[in-house]
Scaffold this motif. Structure first.
Motif, PDB file in Angstrom:
ATOM      1  N   HIS A  41       3.449  -8.620  -4.835  1.00  0.00           N
ATOM      2  CA  HIS A  41       4.023  -7.775  -5.865  1.00  0.00           C
ATOM      3  C   HIS A  41       3.587  -8.203  -7.265  1.00  0.00           C
ATOM      4  CE1 HIS A  41       7.125  -5.944  -8.451  1.00  0.00           C
ATOM      5  NE2 HIS A  41       7.170  -4.999  -7.509  1.00  0.00           N
ATOM      6  N   VAL A  42       3.476  -9.491  -7.491  1.00  0.00           N
ATOM      7  CA  VAL A  42       3.123  -9.968  -8.821  1.00  0.00           C
ATOM      8  C   VAL A  42       1.644  -9.730  -9.132  1.00  0.00           C
ATOM      9  CG1 VAL A  42       2.407 -12.343  -8.334  1.00  0.00           C
ATOM     10  CG2 VAL A  42       3.721 -11.843 -10.417  1.00  0.00           C
ATOM     11  N   SER A  43       0.866  -9.370  -8.112  1.00  0.00           N
ATOM     12  CA  SER A  43      -0.565  -9.125  -8.318  1.00  0.00           C
ATOM     13  C   SER A  43      -0.859  -7.759  -8.912  1.00  0.00           C
ATOM     14  CB  SER A  43      -1.297  -9.263  -6.971  1.00  0.00           C
ATOM     15  OG  SER A  43      -0.876  -8.258  -6.079  1.00  0.00           O
ATOM     16  N   THR A  44       0.156  -7.004  -9.216  1.00  0.00           N
ATOM     17  CA  THR A  44       0.033  -5.659  -9.816  1.00  0.00           C
ATOM     18  C   THR A  44      -0.711  -4.688  -8.923  1.00  0.00           C
ATOM     19  OG1 THR A  44      -2.019  -6.121 -11.022  1.00  0.00           O
ATOM     20  CG2 THR A  44       0.072  -6.711 -12.109  1.00  0.00           C
ATOM     21  N   VAL A  45      -0.764  -4.954  -7.623  1.00  0.00           N
ATOM     22  CA  VAL A  45      -1.435  -4.015  -6.731  1.00  0.00           C
ATOM     23  C   VAL A  45      -0.674  -2.698  -6.657  1.00  0.00           C
ATOM     24  CG1 VAL A  45      -0.243  -4.859  -4.674  1.00  0.00           C
ATOM     25  CG2 VAL A  45      -2.470  -3.775  -4.443  1.00  0.00           C
ATOM     26  N   PHE A  46       0.651  -2.723  -6.889  1.00  0.00           N
ATOM     27  CA  PHE A  46       1.460  -1.510  -6.796  1.00  0.00           C
ATOM     28  C   PHE A  46       1.387  -0.660  -8.070  1.00  0.00           C
ATOM     29  CE2 PHE A  46       3.601  -4.498  -3.879  1.00  0.00           C
ATOM     30  CZ  PHE A  46       3.438  -3.782  -2.712  1.00  0.00           C
ATOM     31  N   THR A  47       0.753  -1.174  -9.096  1.00  0.00           N
ATOM     32  CA  THR A  47       0.597  -0.387 -10.314  1.00  0.00           C
ATOM     33  C   THR A  47      -0.843   0.062 -10.524  1.00  0.00           C
ATOM     34  OG1 THR A  47       0.303  -2.445 -11.574  1.00  0.00           O
ATOM     35  CG2 THR A  47       2.538  -1.528 -11.435  1.00  0.00           C
ATOM     36  N   VAL A  48      -1.787  -0.774 -10.172  1.00  0.00           N
ATOM     37  CA  VAL A  48      -3.193  -0.461 -10.410  1.00  0.00           C
ATOM     38  C   VAL A  48      -3.708   0.576  -9.424  1.00  0.00           C
ATOM     39  CG1 VAL A  48      -5.530  -1.438 -10.483  1.00  0.00           C
ATOM     40  CG2 VAL A  48      -3.611  -2.721 -11.431  1.00  0.00           C
ATOM     41  N   LEU A  49      -3.276   0.474  -8.151  1.00  0.00           N
ATOM     42  CA  LEU A  49      -3.826   1.338  -7.096  1.00  0.00           C
ATOM     43  C   LEU A  49      -3.062   2.643  -6.916  1.00  0.00           C
ATOM     44  CD1 LEU A  49      -4.658  -1.335  -4.379  1.00  0.00           C
ATOM     45  CD2 LEU A  49      -6.155  -0.369  -6.119  1.00  0.00           C
ATOM     46  N   GLN A  50      -2.164   2.958  -7.828  1.00  0.00           N
ATOM     47  CA  GLN A  50      -1.439   4.215  -7.717  1.00  0.00           C
ATOM     48  C   GLN A  50      -2.316   5.382  -8.186  1.00  0.00           C
ATOM     49  OE1 GLN A  50       1.294   4.626  -6.252  1.00  0.00           O
ATOM     50  NE2 GLN A  50       1.984   2.515  -6.025  1.00  0.00           N
ATOM     51  N   PRO A  51      -2.147   6.610  -7.599  1.00  0.00           N
ATOM     52  CA  PRO A  51      -1.249   6.969  -6.486  1.00  0.00           C
ATOM     53  C   PRO A  51      -1.912   6.874  -5.118  1.00  0.00           C
ATOM     54  CG  PRO A  51      -2.168   8.944  -7.423  1.00  0.00           C
ATOM     55  CD  PRO A  51      -2.800   7.807  -8.195  1.00  0.00           C
ATOM     56  N   ILE A  52      -3.168   6.353  -5.073  1.00  0.00           N
ATOM     57  CA  ILE A  52      -3.890   6.301  -3.801  1.00  0.00           C
ATOM     58  C   ILE A  52      -3.145   5.425  -2.799  1.00  0.00           C
ATOM     59  CG2 ILE A  52      -6.058   5.700  -2.699  1.00  0.00           C
ATOM     60  CD1 ILE A  52      -6.214   8.079  -4.599  1.00  0.00           C
ATOM     61  N   LEU A  53      -2.582   4.315  -3.282  1.00  0.00           N
ATOM     62  CA  LEU A  53      -1.892   3.401  -2.381  1.00  0.00           C
ATOM     63  C   LEU A  53      -0.715   4.081  -1.684  1.00  0.00           C
ATOM     64  CD1 LEU A  53      -1.529   0.529  -1.277  1.00  0.00           C
ATOM     65  CD2 LEU A  53      -0.139   0.018  -3.284  1.00  0.00           C
ATOM     66  N   SER A  54       0.014   4.926  -2.408  1.00  0.00           N
ATOM     67  CA  SER A  54       1.173   5.607  -1.810  1.00  0.00           C
ATOM     68  C   SER A  54       0.736   6.537  -0.691  1.00  0.00           C
ATOM     69  CB  SER A  54       1.923   6.393  -2.883  1.00  0.00           C
ATOM     70  OG  SER A  54       2.414   5.531  -3.893  1.00  0.00           O
ATOM     71  N   TYR A  55      -0.333   7.320  -0.918  1.00  0.00           N
ATOM     72  CA  TYR A  55      -0.793   8.236   0.117  1.00  0.00           C
ATOM     73  C   TYR A  55      -1.311   7.485   1.342  1.00  0.00           C
ATOM     74  CZ  TYR A  55      -0.517  11.706  -3.615  1.00  0.00           C
ATOM     75  OH  TYR A  55      -0.082  12.526  -4.625  1.00  0.00           O
ATOM     76  N   VAL A  56      -1.995   6.364   1.094  1.00  0.00           N
ATOM     77  CA  VAL A  56      -2.502   5.571   2.226  1.00  0.00           C
ATOM     78  C   VAL A  56      -1.351   5.008   3.049  1.00  0.00           C
ATOM     79  CG1 VAL A  56      -3.765   3.485   2.846  1.00  0.00           C
ATOM     80  CG2 VAL A  56      -4.680   5.015   1.090  1.00  0.00           C
ATOM     81  N   LEU A  57      -0.332   4.504   2.368  1.00  0.00           N
ATOM     82  CA  LEU A  57       0.806   3.946   3.092  1.00  0.00           C
ATOM     83  C   LEU A  57       1.563   5.031   3.860  1.00  0.00           C
ATOM     84  CD1 LEU A  57       2.216   1.416   0.473  1.00  0.00           C
ATOM     85  CD2 LEU A  57       0.954   0.897   2.556  1.00  0.00           C
ATOM     86  N   TYR A  58       1.713   6.216   3.263  1.00  0.00           N
ATOM     87  CA  TYR A  58       2.408   7.296   3.963  1.00  0.00           C
ATOM     88  C   TYR A  58       1.619   7.746   5.192  1.00  0.00           C
ATOM     89  CZ  TYR A  58       5.178   7.602  -0.323  1.00  0.00           C
ATOM     90  OH  TYR A  58       5.995   7.316  -1.397  1.00  0.00           O
ATOM     91  N   ALA A  59       0.315   7.885   5.039  1.00  0.00           N
ATOM     92  CA  ALA A  59      -0.505   8.277   6.189  1.00  0.00           C
ATOM     93  C   ALA A  59      -0.491   7.207   7.263  1.00  0.00           C
ATOM     94  CB  ALA A  59      -1.935   8.553   5.725  1.00  0.00           C
TER      95      ALA A  59
END
Length: 1454
Positions: free
Chosen positions: A619-637
């Motif tokens: 979480h502290v690596s900012t992966v949840f902010t930099v990779l948005q919104p692609i990360l959300s779609y990948v996780l949902y799929a």
């Protein structure tokens, strides 16, 4: 039937509407009047105050003190009266003392005693009463006139109390004389009639028991006193007493007449018998004596002198009952009302007010219980008074506030009265009472719910008047809207006014059930918890969730107060996320049992630390902010794909009938085509795929999704436009904890919730979204209710389908047509029932469904009953068979959680029910609590030989449908590997489905043979007797105490006669047909004949000893063997009642000796008492081993003629076979210890059968069919049975609600409920299975990461390194050589490890698992809340005795 309906209407319907008051016809007018006036006072007093006084606090000031004073006085007096009845004094005084008090008592009186003399009618087999004889008897004090009847087996007495008036007693008995005097004595009875006077003094006795009053009784019943033949009262010799010769004797049975013909009972015997009977009767707790036996004398004056005309005394026997003491029917017709009053005995209790001041209490405990309920503890009385005052206070406050107008004021006063009256006399049984009998908790339900509703009304009204802003909105709805609060207040008001109807229908549970239900529902739907197993467990789990939220709230609040921007998230929030995942993981693995908290903390310590650090770093690596919104779609799929494959595709492909279209599984196990499974289940590739997909899904994908939504939604939720910082931090913490915890515990349906929420709020109603985090939180709650609604509707429509509707009784024929209009509201009722998680049960098993009260998932666990083998339960087949279900529970305790994770039981969730069915075992497994790596379940075993209805349903779940070729009305066939149209259609209309047909579980195969067929002829009995003798010789020669026995002087003295070579035992119990060494010439068993047959066997057994002894023909060893063998056979003959030639008697004696019931009846055998170990260690094992050897004789008749073969066979059986009676604790211990083979002799007496069976058990892997049952079907049927049996009091054993219904398995489900609702033969305690105890799962995922396992890994690695170094240092050597000679320390360590492994393997008896049934790996497999007891090794010499098992704190050490 009519009286039962009236009782239900009176005591059920009307009492439920009024709060407990009803007209009880079984009670007197005083009791009913007091109840009526008290109820009218509670109803009319508040209504009168409201109508007479102004609406002010004056009403409260008057009403509350009056109610307080009333309840304090009533409760205190009731409590003191019960204490007085428990410990006070009881005083008895005859009623005539009150009528004739002060009258002068005559010194003597004469009473006539009627004696019915019975003559035996041997042709008809009973007593004929032929004549009645009168004779005068003079007593000083006569209490009652008894009419004595003599019949075949007992003497009947009807007590009569004579009048105490001294005026004209002759006229009083004239009618009696006319009716009863015989023709021979008719002319003399007038001269023999005399006056009767009875006076008795009150006797004060200190008693601790109660006496039932018989004041209002008018029943006529016969009093029976059974007398044995040795104590029968007979009349004395007429000649010696100068009585008339035609007076007949008082006799009993025919055998007694024949044995005591002419025998009479003298005066002293009569009076002694009477005194003995009085003392015995007085010792009975519930039957205090009301009669005395005075001494008297007969006198008559004639010619200026005194001469005795009759010197005869009759004993006045009596039998007192608890309820009534009545006259005989013949005498009651001639008694006047004043005489009936005279026979009553006045009794009262001393109620001490002050140390020297007391008043008399003229009623008993039953009358007091009829007045008011008993509160046994002072705390209960205090609680009742407080609740009554609270009801009065809150009710009066709502009245003066003006919430009720017009007729509703009276209705509200009626509700108040019902709540207060239930504290005095509650409704028993209540419609929501879960058990039979008096329920003390149910009395507090109405006042508690009334206080809650009144408090809620006041709070909602206060909020509507003081909140004018609509600050907080959720999905466009303002929850702080005053109009909404007013609507909620009015709804609660209407609900409160409907209390009589609500409690009559039973929509509200009792208080403790409601608290448990509320805590469980909040913990599951708000905090993501699991189901709980008890009230304390529910409170504990709820408190743990509250503490976790409180700890995380501070971090979240501090992080939200920090500065946020688009590319930067505060470090404190990352720490919060890491701790959130770690705490959620730990709570998901935590059981609701607080006793295992410390063990789980130790087990999860390292894992939680690793998880917290790992997700903090992510979480502290900012992966949840930099990779948005692609990360959300990948996780949902990813979650959609993995979840669909793991929880839908794979389970459907592995089902027995995939999609109800295919006729066999598409993914088959290795055991699918095996006829008999011989090994543990093989792990298939798709099982490994399933467990790895499940592991990735719940440990990687779902935590990443939650952290992703936390990062993107936290600041928006805490903004002033949404929920602000304070409330926003709380919602973020709760939502994150709930989503993570539920995904760890039960990820089965999470993918559906996630995909639907994303699609719904992304494409359909994007404007209504409240951030994806809150959307997922609320949609998870909604989907849990929708799944429950789906199961309820599926159960209902399956149950009432027209083509398979059941007609179990005449009521069903009346009720089923009404189900058609009822179905219009059925959907609404199902929706309400799903919202509150209440069962939807068929009323009396019909097609009409009603909603029951809200209850937790395991509320049906009223009584934890473990039906185990008792020492005296030798004839109950079901009781003996229950041990196999206990062993099955032990097996499931080790394998269930791992098998669920491997997908062998398909998809599962909290509350699911499965049926395990095999050849003879049919058990319902109820999953109660499901966590991350743990499952708490309960097993309920059904009868082996069930009823007809059970057998029809067992056939339905075991028969296949692959061969069905029907299509509507024709049979065109079906496609290859597919089901026919009719079969596919029928499978879709069932409340159950077959998941697996070859589920492998370790158990016992049962083989039973008739002992009668194996011992029918004399030759077979002779073989058994021969093996019996040889078994005794084997055990005595192999005993370590043999030398001590041979040197025992007492035994030598007892066996002195047997040392003579010409000695012969001619006991008649010996039989030439069954004793091989029977000497026909001497008509007995001689020492010489014994040695001819068994000396060779004695010599061989002695030669196998480490220290051989003298075994010559004249040796003391032969003498001891001869004496023991004669004693053993004599004991068998004695147990057979010396009728060994009769097969039934022989089997009876054999079974008695097999149990260890030896009767030493001969003085020649009393030497055995010098050391009872001879019986326990020699004779008992001998008779048991002979049964097994006799079975082996059928397979190899001549093999055991060789002594070496026989000796090795006995030795092998000693090591591998447990032979014991099923009532012996060693039998249960052996079964639970996984002994490979067991043998027992069972005596079955059931349903008119009386047979003996030889039971043989062999441990092997059993194949079960796993049937998943709709859990709402189980809850609904159980709730319906509770209502029918407890509230509606249906006692019909063939009631329609338990008739077979194959589409719902109605009989099997109802019979599996806890007693007394159902009738299972075994109900296990709540048992917890852990995944760490599953060996196959550990091979796939590895063991638990704990400090102990890490230490063992380091030590084993170090040993391998040392062995490698030693092999490298040895020139020309290798690693294998170094294992032998590679250093002393290395050898010592290896020896220690090997020894430890060997001991574990030996203790478990199972090379696959490496552990015994009681052994638990880390973390411990603990039964919850009551752990299954550890299996103890049998103490019998023919049982396991080489394994020492020690249990401590749920750990079992071998």
């Amino acid at each position: 039937m009519g009286s039962q309906v009236l009782q239900i209407l009176r005591q059920g319907v009307w009492a439920a509407l009024s709060g407990g008051w009803y007209q009880d016809p079984h009670q007197g007018a005083g009791v009913n009047a007091l109840h009526l006036y008290l109820w009218l006072f509670l109803l009319g007093f508040p209504f009168t105050l409201y109508m007479a006084l102004p609406s002010s606090m004056m009403i409260v000031a008057v009403y509350c003190p009056v109610i307080a004073a009333l309840f304090i006085v009533l409760k205190m007096v009731n409590y003191r009266l019960h204490r007085a009845l428990d410990e006070g004094e009881i005083v008895e005084r005859n009623a005539s003392e009150r009528m004739d008090r002060g009258a002068k008592t005559e010194q003597s009186s004469v009473s006539e005693v009627m004696v019915h003399v019975g003559r035996q009618n041997y042709a008809r087999g009973h007593v004929s009463f032929t004549e009645v004889v009168f004779f005068p008897v003079c007593f000083n004090e006569v209490q009652c006139l008894k009419c004595v009847y003599a019949d075949k087996t007992s003497v009947h007495y009807s007590p009569v109390t004579t009048s105490h008036s001294c005026q004209s007693p002759e006229g009083k008995y004239s009618a009696i004389k006319t009716k009863y005097v015989s023709k021979e004595r008719g002319g003399t009875d007038a001269e023999n009639a005399h006056k009767t006077h009875v006076s008795s003094e009150g006797i004060s006795k200190k008693r601790s028991t109660r006496r039932t009053s018989s004041t209002n009784s008018a029943k006529n019943r016969a009093r029976v006193l059974s007398l044995d033949s040795g104590t029968v009262a007979c009349l004395n010799d007429p000649n010696s007493l100068m009585a008339p010769g035609n007076i007949k004797q008082l006799t009993t049975s025919k055998s007694d007449l024949e044995a005591k013909e002419g025998e009479v009972l003298d005066e002293l015997s009569l009076l002694g018998r009477a005194s003995h009977l009085e003392s015995v009767t007085r010792s009975r707790n519930s039957l205090p004596s009301q009669a005395t036996f005075p001494e008297g004398e007969e006198q008559e004056s004639a010619s200026g002198g005194k001469s005795m005309t009759y010197q005869k005394y009759l004993a006045l026997f009596y039998l007192l009952e608890q309820q009534d003491i009545d006259l005989s029917p013949d005498l009651q017709d001639h008694m006047q009302p004043q005489e009936e009053a005279a026979q009553k005995v006045k009794q009262y209790y001393r109620f001490w007010i002050l140390p020297k001041l007391w008043i008399s209490i003229n009623f008993d405990r039953l009358t007091l219980l009829a007045l008011f309920d008993r509160n046994r503890e002072i705390l209960e009385n205090v609680l009742a008074v407080i609740l009554a005052i609270l009801v009065a206070f809150l009710g009066s406050v709502l009245l003066i506030e003006g919430f009720f107008k017009d007729i509703w004021v009276f209705q509200f006063c009626l509700v108040i009265a019902s709540c207060q009256y239930s504290l005095l006399k509650s409704v028993q049984p209540d419609s929501s009472s879960p058990r039979h009998g008096h329920n003390r908790i149910i009395a507090y339900s109405r006042p508690v719910y009334f206080c809650l509703c009144c408090g809620l009304i006041w709070l909602l009204d206060y909020g509507s008047r003081n909140i004018s802003t609509t600050r907080f909105r959720l999905y466009g709805m303002a929850f702080t809207n005053p109009l909404l609060l007013l609507s909620a207040r009015d709804l609660v008001i209407v609900f409160t006014l409907c209390f009589p109807i609500v409690f009559f229908i039973g929509l509200l549970p009792q208080v403790n059930t409601f608290v448990m239900y509320l805590c469980e529902q909040l913990d599951i739907h708000v905090f993501g918890g699991n189901a709980t197993t008890s009230l304390l467990a529910a409170l504990y789990s709820f408190i743990c969730s509250i503490v976790a939220v409180a700890l995380l709230y501070g971090l979240c609040y501090g992080a939200l107060k920090d500065s946020w921007d688009g590319q930067h998230i505060p470090v404190l929030f990352s720490i919060f996320c890491g701790l959130l995942v770690a705490i959620s993981y730990h709570l998901s693995r935590q059981s609701s049992d607080p006793s295992v908290l410390f063990e789980r903390l130790q087990s999860d310590l390292i894992v939680c630390i690793v998880i917290g650090i790992l997700y903090f770093a992510i979480h502290v690596s900012t992966v949840f902010t930099v990779l948005q919104p692609i990360l959300s779609y990948v996780l949902y799929a990813l979650v959609g794909t993995v979840g669909f494959v793991t929880h839908y595709v794979l389970p459907q492909l592995r089902k027995q009938l995939p999609w109800h279209c295919f006729s066999h599984p598409l993914l088959k196990t290795k055991e699918y085509y095996q006829f008999e499974v011989r090994n543990a289940a093989h792990v298939m590739w798709f099982e490994k795929l399933h467990i790895w997909l499940l592991f990735v899904e719940k440990n990687v994908i779902y935590p990443l999704i939650v952290l992703n939504e936390l990062s993107s939604s936290a600041k928006n939720i805490a903004s002033p436009k949404k929920l602000d910082t304070e409330l926003g931090a709380l919602m973020i913490t709760i939502a994150g904890l709930k989503l993570l915890r539920s995904s760890f515990s039960s990820p089965t349906c999470q993918y559906v919730t996630v995909i639907f929420t994303v699609l719904f709020f992304t494409f359909d109603y994007k404007s209504f979204t409240e951030t994806m985090l809150l959307d997922l939180f609320f949609m998870s709650i909604l989907f849990s209710k929708l799944w429950e609604l789906f199961y309820k509707l599926r159960f209902v429509y399956t149950y009432i389908a027209p083509w398979q509707i059941t007609w179990g009784s005449a009521f069903h024929a009346f009720a089923q047509p009404f189900a058609v209009p009822h179905s219009a509201m059925l959907f609404v009722q199902a929706a309400v029932s799903a919202f509150f998680s209440t069962p939807l049960n068929p009323f009396l098993g019909s097609a009409i469904f009603i909603t029951s009260y809200a209850r937790p998932l395991d509320d049906f666990l009223w009584v934890q009953i473990i039906i185990q083998i008792q020492s005296s339960a030798g004839s109950d087949d079901n009781n003996l068979n229950s041990i196999f279900y206990e062993h099955l529970t032990r097996s499931l305790q080790h394998s269930l959680c791992g098998d669920l994770l491997l997908g062998r039981w398909g998809n599962y969730s909290t509350g699911d029910c499965f049926i395990l069915a095999s050849d003879y075992l049919n058990a319902l497994v109820h999953l109660i609590e499901i966590g991350n790596g743990l499952v708490t379940f309960q097993l309920r075993g059904l009868e082996f030989r069930g009823t007809y209805c059970q057998q029809r349903e067992v056939e339905a779940i075991t028969e296949g449908v692959e061969e069905d070729e029907g299509f509507c009305c024709c049979e065109p066939g079906h496609l290859p590997h597919m089901l026919s149209f009719n079969a596919a259609f029928g499978q879709r209309w069932l409340a159950w489905e077959v998941l697996v047909t070859k589920y492998v579980l370790e158990g016992y195969s049962i083989t039973d043979n008739s002992a009668a067929s194996m011992l029918q002829v004399f030759d077979l009995r002779k073989i058994l007797t021969t093996y019996y003798v040889k078994g005794i010789i084997y055990y005595v020669t192999t005993s370590p105490k043999l030398e001590e026995w041979l040197a025992n002087e007492t035994m030598q003295e007892g066996l002195r006669l047997c040392t003579d070579r010409n000695y012969v035992d001619v006991d008649p119990t010996f039989n030439p047909n069954i004793d091989e060494d029977y000497d026909h010439r001497l008509a007995g068993i001689s020492r010489e004949s014994f040695c001819m047959i068994y000396l060779n066997w004695i010599e061989y057994c002695c030669s196998r000893r480490e220290k051989p002894l003298d075994s010559s023909k004249e040796s003391p060893l032969v003498t001891l063997c001869y004496g023991l063998c004669v004693l053993g056979r004599r004991a068998l003959g004695t147990a057979s009642h010396h009728m060994s030639s009769n097969l039934e008697s022989f089997l009876y004696g054999l079974h008695a000796l097999f149990k260890g019931d030896f009767r030493i009846s001969s003085i020649r055998d009393e030497w055995i008492f010098a050391d009872m170990e001879l019986l326990r260690k020699v004779v008992v094992p001998g008779i048991r081993m002979s049964l097994k050897l006799h079975q082996d004789h059928f397979t190899s008749p001549d093999e055991y003629d060789d002594p070496s073969v026989l000796y090795e066979a006995i030795t092998t059986h000693e090591e591998n076979l447990v032979i014991a009676h099923e009532g012996d604790p060693a039998w249960r211990s052996a079964v639970l210890s996984n002994s490979p083979s067991l043998l027992a002799l069972r005596h079955v007496m059931d349903d008119g059968t009386n047979e003996y069976k030889i039971i043989m058990l062999n441990k092997r892997y059993l194949s079960f069919r796993v049937i998943k049952v709709n859990k709402e079907c189980v809850r609904g049927l159980w709730a319906g049975q509770q209502q029918e049996l407890v509230f509606l009091r249906n006692r019909n054993p063939e009631r329609g609600s338990i008739q077979n219904a194959k589409q719902a398995l109605r009989n099997m489900i109802n019979s599996s409920c806890d007693q007394p609702i159902g009738y299972p033969i075994y109900v296990s305690p709540l048992t917890t299975s852990y995944s760490d105890s599953h060996e196959q799962l550990k091979e796939i995922l590895g063991g638990a990461i704990s400090l102990g396992n890490i230490r063992n890994f380091i030590v084993s690695t170090w040993h391998r390194l040392r062995k490698g170094c030693g092999a490298g240092c040895n020139s020309g050597g290798n690693i294998e050589d170094s294992d032998v000679g590679g250093g002393a320390s290395c050898t010592s360590n290896n020896a220690t490890i090997n020894e430890s492994q060997s001991s574990v393997s030996q203790g478990g008896g199972n090379a696959t698992t490496g552990q015994g049934p009681g052994a638990v790996q880390h973390p411990p497999v603990a039964a919850h809340p009551t752990a299954l007891p550890a299996a103890h090794p049998p103490t019998h010499p023919s049982t396991l005795g080489k394994v020492k098992i020690q249990q401590s704190n749920n750990f079992v050490q071998v």
